[in-house]
Design a protein around this motif. Structure first.
Motif, PDB file in Angstrom:
ATOM      1  N   ARG A  64       6.453  -3.546  -6.995  1.00  0.00           N
ATOM      2  CA  ARG A  64       5.229  -2.935  -7.435  1.00  0.00           C
ATOM      3  C   ARG A  64       4.440  -3.636  -8.435  1.00  0.00           C
ATOM      4  O   ARG A  64       3.688  -3.052  -8.988  1.00  0.00           O
ATOM      5  CB  ARG A  64       5.593  -1.327  -7.820  1.00  0.00           C
ATOM      6  N   TRP A  83       0.923  -1.090  -0.135  1.00  0.00           N
ATOM      7  CA  TRP A  83      -0.164   0.018   0.094  1.00  0.00           C
ATOM      8  C   TRP A  83       0.953   0.995  -0.136  1.00  0.00           C
ATOM      9  O   TRP A  83       0.336   2.321  -0.596  1.00  0.00           O
ATOM     10  CB  TRP A  83      -0.871  -0.045   1.125  1.00  0.00           C
ATOM     11  N   GLY A  84       1.869   1.221   0.765  1.00  0.00           N
ATOM     12  CA  GLY A  84       2.802   2.398   0.823  1.00  0.00           C
ATOM     13  C   GLY A  84       3.921   2.638  -0.472  1.00  0.00           C
ATOM     14  O   GLY A  84       4.409   3.681  -0.478  1.00  0.00           O
ATOM     15  N   PRO A 127       3.826   3.238  -3.528  1.00  0.00           N
ATOM     16  CA  PRO A 127       3.602   4.393  -4.451  1.00  0.00           C
ATOM     17  C   PRO A 127       4.067   5.778  -3.874  1.00  0.00           C
ATOM     18  O   PRO A 127       4.479   6.552  -4.538  1.00  0.00           O
ATOM     19  CB  PRO A 127       2.179   4.590  -4.584  1.00  0.00           C
ATOM     20  N   ALA A 128       4.183   5.611  -2.498  1.00  0.00           N
ATOM     21  CA  ALA A 128       4.988   6.823  -1.906  1.00  0.00           C
ATOM     22  C   ALA A 128       6.298   6.929  -1.804  1.00  0.00           C
ATOM     23  O   ALA A 128       7.067   7.954  -1.565  1.00  0.00           O
ATOM     24  CB  ALA A 128       4.402   6.996  -0.217  1.00  0.00           C
ATOM     25  N   LEU A 129       6.931   5.813  -2.269  1.00  0.00           N
ATOM     26  CA  LEU A 129       8.511   5.900  -2.522  1.00  0.00           C
ATOM     27  C   LEU A 129       8.836   6.183  -3.634  1.00  0.00           C
ATOM     28  O   LEU A 129       9.296   5.676  -4.784  1.00  0.00           O
ATOM     29  CB  LEU A 129       9.102   4.440  -2.162  1.00  0.00           C
ATOM     30  N   GLY A 130       9.022   7.607  -3.681  1.00  0.00           N
ATOM     31  CA  GLY A 130       9.571   8.350  -4.986  1.00  0.00           C
ATOM     32  C   GLY A 130      11.155   8.542  -4.861  1.00  0.00           C
ATOM     33  O   GLY A 130      11.822   7.565  -4.391  1.00  0.00           O
TER      34      GLY A 130
END
Length: 226
Positions: free
Chosen positions: A192, A109-110, A112-115
């Protein structure tokens, strides 16, 4: 006469006081740092000093408090290793190890927040074990894969419930069945679902070392390199 001192009452942990399974779960693991301690202990028993070193930002008081809460809640136990180590370590109970799917789902879930990695972000190699485990969930051969990143090394076990032992561990493996060389960005892409390991190997973004059925499967079924 001096007043008789009353025995100290045990401190009651905060509770949501809701008849709900999610609320009950958060009563146990909803405090800050608890799930990250679980993440560390999923790799096996650890000393307090090692936990503190791999949880940048946690104070010694908070870490000690969380570990005590985890012991009281049946998530972890503290035991002393026999000589010559003679050190105390913390390890998860079966109840605590049952949080692996929770950590896996939370990481998915988290993701996508890892840019782009921020300058203030701490990083440890074994933090990439969970997304890699998700990517290798369909691997049929059981064994130990040593993973080599620029950030360091860790090892994971494939084969699901048949693998036995901890699902991942710190540092290199003693006798790995295969070695996987790649970078953190590829691990995150695998986690991902943006590519498969076979695709990453075919594109030269990852390399599998070793012989045997597990190494061959990780390459996508191709024969081991000579």
């Amino acid at each position: 006469m001096p007043r008789q001192q009353q025995p100290a009452r045990p401190v009651r942990r905060r509770s949501y006081d809701q008849f709900c399974a999610t609320a009950r779960a958060l009563d146990s693991v909803g405090d800050r740092w608890t799930l990250l301690i679980v993440r560390e202990l999923l790799a096996g028993p650890r000393r307090y000093t090692d936990l503190h070193a791999d949880l940048p930002g946690v104070s010694t008081d908070v870490l000690a408090s969380r570990l005590k809460d985890m012991e009281q809640g049946g998530l972890a136990v503290r035991r002393r290793l026999p000589p010559p180590a003679a050190a105390a370590v913390y390890e998860l109970t079966e109840h605590g190890r049952g949080l692996l799917p929770v950590l896996t789902a939370l990481g998915r879930w988290g993701a996508p927040a890892l840019g782009e990695r921020r300058p203030t972000d701490a990083v440890r190699a074994h933090w990439f074990a969970l997304p890699l485990l998700r990517a290798l969930d369909g691997v049929t051969h059981s064994g130990v894969v040593e993973v080599r990143l620029a950030e360091g090394e860790f090892h994971i076990r494939t084969g699901g419930e048949d693998a036995g032992g901890e699902v991942y561990g710190y540092g290199p493996a003693g006798h790995p069945d295969a070695c996987l060389v790649l970078d953190a960005e590829v691990v995150l892409a695998l986690g991902r679902g943006e590519c498969t390991l076979a695709e990453a190997v075919g594109e030269g973004r990852a390399e599998v070392l070793g012989e045997g059925p597990l190494a061959a499967e990780l390459r996508g079924g191709r024969s081991p390199r000579i």
